[in-house]
Write an enzyme that holds these catalytic residues in place. Structure first.
Site, PDB file in Angstrom:
ATOM      1  N   ASP A   9       0.814  -1.225   0.000  1.00 17.18           N
ATOM      2  CA  ASP A   9       0.000   0.000   0.000  1.00 17.18           C
ATOM      3  C   ASP A   9       0.851   1.282   0.000  1.00 17.18           C
ATOM      4  O   ASP A   9       0.303   2.372   0.044  1.00 17.18           O
ATOM      5  CB  ASP A   9      -0.943   0.010   1.204  1.00 17.18           C
ATOM      6  CG  ASP A   9      -0.177   0.192   2.506  1.00 17.18           C
ATOM      7  OD1 ASP A   9       1.042  -0.076   2.529  1.00 17.18           O
ATOM      8  OD2 ASP A   9      -0.798   0.603   3.493  1.00 17.18           O
ATOM      9  N   TYR A  30      10.672   4.388   0.604  1.00 17.63           N
ATOM     10  CA  TYR A  30      11.590   3.364   1.110  1.00 17.63           C
ATOM     11  C   TYR A  30      12.997   3.481   0.535  1.00 17.63           C
ATOM     12  O   TYR A  30      13.938   2.906   1.080  1.00 17.63           O
ATOM     13  CB  TYR A  30      11.026   1.959   0.860  1.00 17.63           C
ATOM     14  CG  TYR A  30       9.987   1.580   1.882  1.00 17.63           C
ATOM     15  CD1 TYR A  30      10.353   0.993   3.093  1.00 17.63           C
ATOM     16  CD2 TYR A  30       8.634   1.839   1.663  1.00 17.63           C
ATOM     17  CE1 TYR A  30       9.410   0.666   4.047  1.00 17.63           C
ATOM     18  CE2 TYR A  30       7.687   1.525   2.616  1.00 17.63           C
ATOM     19  CZ  TYR A  30       8.074   0.937   3.808  1.00 17.63           C
ATOM     20  OH  TYR A  30       7.134   0.619   4.752  1.00 17.63           O
TER      21      TYR A  30
END
Ligand code: G6P
Ligand code: MN
Length: 453
Positions: free
Chosen positions: A169, A276
């Site tokens: 997500d 990330y």
């Protein structure tokens, strides 16, 4: 139509069930089952799930709560998996052991991610096998269980025929933030192109109703020196670490992640990086601003987890539910919408983690990549893209090879291959450090990992 949630005791369970219930017509669902190996935890979460289904939304959906695989999976059409092997206690170990050795301590990236991957591979195969045994022959497993990259590579290697789609997500959480920052009310009007590995990718284009909004977004990020909507940062009380209000992405260590988007784009402005990538491109700085005695696992235990279980206790004592205590929204919507696309053969476009098969022409055919695909009843139809630039290709090849070695090492029980994976990871500065972290991880994961020889 039965939907089974694996990891029923998760803090994300209430939100997912709410998304399912809000789509009950399109899903044609008449039973939701919660399955977990931790009875006590799941029974508590089930209290709020029952409230959502039968009090808040007054649905005619049966709720079954079980610890028995046969009861959980029999005749299920969809299995939504979101288990956390070792729970937050082991996430804390993953993060802290890595940091103790001066390496990034993160749930799904670097040494922590690899340790978590080694815990999750075989339990995930169990889910696949139990689903194959008991669920409908045309069932789909939609898997959020992390680390999704490593898990999906293990699925490809060990159960290539499994009816599983691995998802994440984070890209949509980023699109949520982009929409809020750009003042776009209906985020469904946003279309984007993306490529990468899971938790390791780039948005190459973002359009709103056909208009390229990348230039505006770039300017916004530059001006604010962060990718977070001003509104998220306004309410100071909600930003207090343990407040159950406010957006979790604006608090604690999440803040650095959105700041990092600005920092990365200062150097590489063409694409919007997945948050990330911070852990790989700013590994040194991440370690420097981390608190090795208080990591994200602690933050989550003190907020999302505590708020939910306190909220449930409060409900049991008073009959009053504070909706802020359970996390709902895009995370649940994404998985429920994906199920609708599969069930109703809509060919809607989703980002999924899937075998490359030429979609990224200069990445290996068998790489598990995260790319847009059209979703119909037979699964994802991947969209072919142009070759990716050399910088991104190099980063992805290093990460991909690391993950492939890890999965191979885990399957074969090979210490050497797992050590190679740790050594190859971009967050690890040397072979010696890799070995020190790995040896500590072996000790901490005795109850979970296969034996490495
Ligand atoms: C995003 C990622 C998930 C990850 C989660 C962690 O949603 O896509 O894969 O598990 O962040 O959030 P947390 O608040 O637990 O750090
Ligand atoms: Mn994810």
């Amino acid at each position: 139509m039965i939907i089974t949630l694996v990891g029923g005791g998760s803090t994300f369970t209430p939100g997912i069930v709410k998304s399912i219930a809000l789509r009950r017509e399109e899903l044609d669902v008449n039973e939701v089952r919660l399955f977990d190996i931790d009875k006590e935890r799941q029974d508590k979460v089930a209290v709020v799930v029952d409230w959502i289904l039968h009090q808040e939304l007054k649905c005619d959906i049966k709720l079954t709560v079980t610890n028995d695989p046969e009861t959980a999976y029999t005749d299920a059409s969809f299995i939504f998996a979101q288990m956390r092997v070792g729970k937050y206690a082991m996430r804390e170990q993953d993060e802290k052991i890595s940091l103790r050795h001066g390496c990034v301590g993160q749930e799904t990236c670097g040494c922590g991610g690899m340790a978590y991957g080694m815990r999750t591979i075989f339990p995930m195969m169990q889910v696949i096998d139990d689903a194959a045994k008991y669920a409908k022959p045309d069932h789909w497993i939609l898997n959020y269980s992390n680390p999704a990259s490593i898990v999906s590579e293990a699925c490809r290697r060990l159960r290539p025929k499994a009816r599983i789609i691995n998802i994440c997500d984070m890209p949509i959480a980023i699109i949520d933030v982009v929409a809020a920052a750009m003042g776009i009310e209906n985020k469904k009007e946003i279309v984007y192109d993306y490529y990468g590995l899971n938790h390791f990718g780039w948005f190459t284009a973002i359009e709103h109703n056909g208009r390229d909004i990348m230039p505006e977004l770039r300017a916004y990020i530059k001006e604010h020196e962060i990718l977070l909507p001003a509104a998220y940062l306004k309410d100071k009380a909600a930003l207090a670490p343990n407040s159950s209000k406010g957006n979790r992405h604006a608090k604690g260590s999440w803040y650095y992640v959105w700041k990092g988007v600005y920092e990365i784009m200062e150097n590489f402005p063409d694409t919007l990086p997945n948050t990330y990538l911070n852990y790989y491109l700013q590994q040194k700085e991440f370690v420097e601003h981390s608190d090795p005695t208080h990591t994200r696992a602690n933050e989550v235990m003190e907020t999302r987890e505590k708020n939910l279980f306190d909220g449930i206790d409060h409900y049991l004592a008073t009959g009053v539910v504070d909706e802020n205590v359970f996390y709902a929204g895009s995370h649940g919507d994404w998985i429920a919408d994906l199920a609708i696309a599969l069930k109703n053969d809509t060919k809607a476009r989703f980002l999924v983690i899937t075998e490359n098969r030429g979609a990224l022409p200069n990445m290996p055919y068998d790489a598990m990549v995260e790319v847009p695909a059209y979703i119909g009843k037979n699964g994802p139809e991947v969209i072919a893209q142009d070759p990716i630039p050399l910088f991104q290709q190099g980063l992805m090849m290093q990460q991909l090879t690391c993950e492939k070695l890890l999965v191979e090492g885990c399957i074969e029980g090979s210490y050497e291959k797992v050590l190679q994976a740790f050594t190859l990871n971009k967050t690890v500065p040397s072979m010696k450090v890799a070995k020190e972290v790995l040896d500590d991880m072996i000790e901490a994961n005795k109850a979970f990992w296969p034996e490495l020889k």
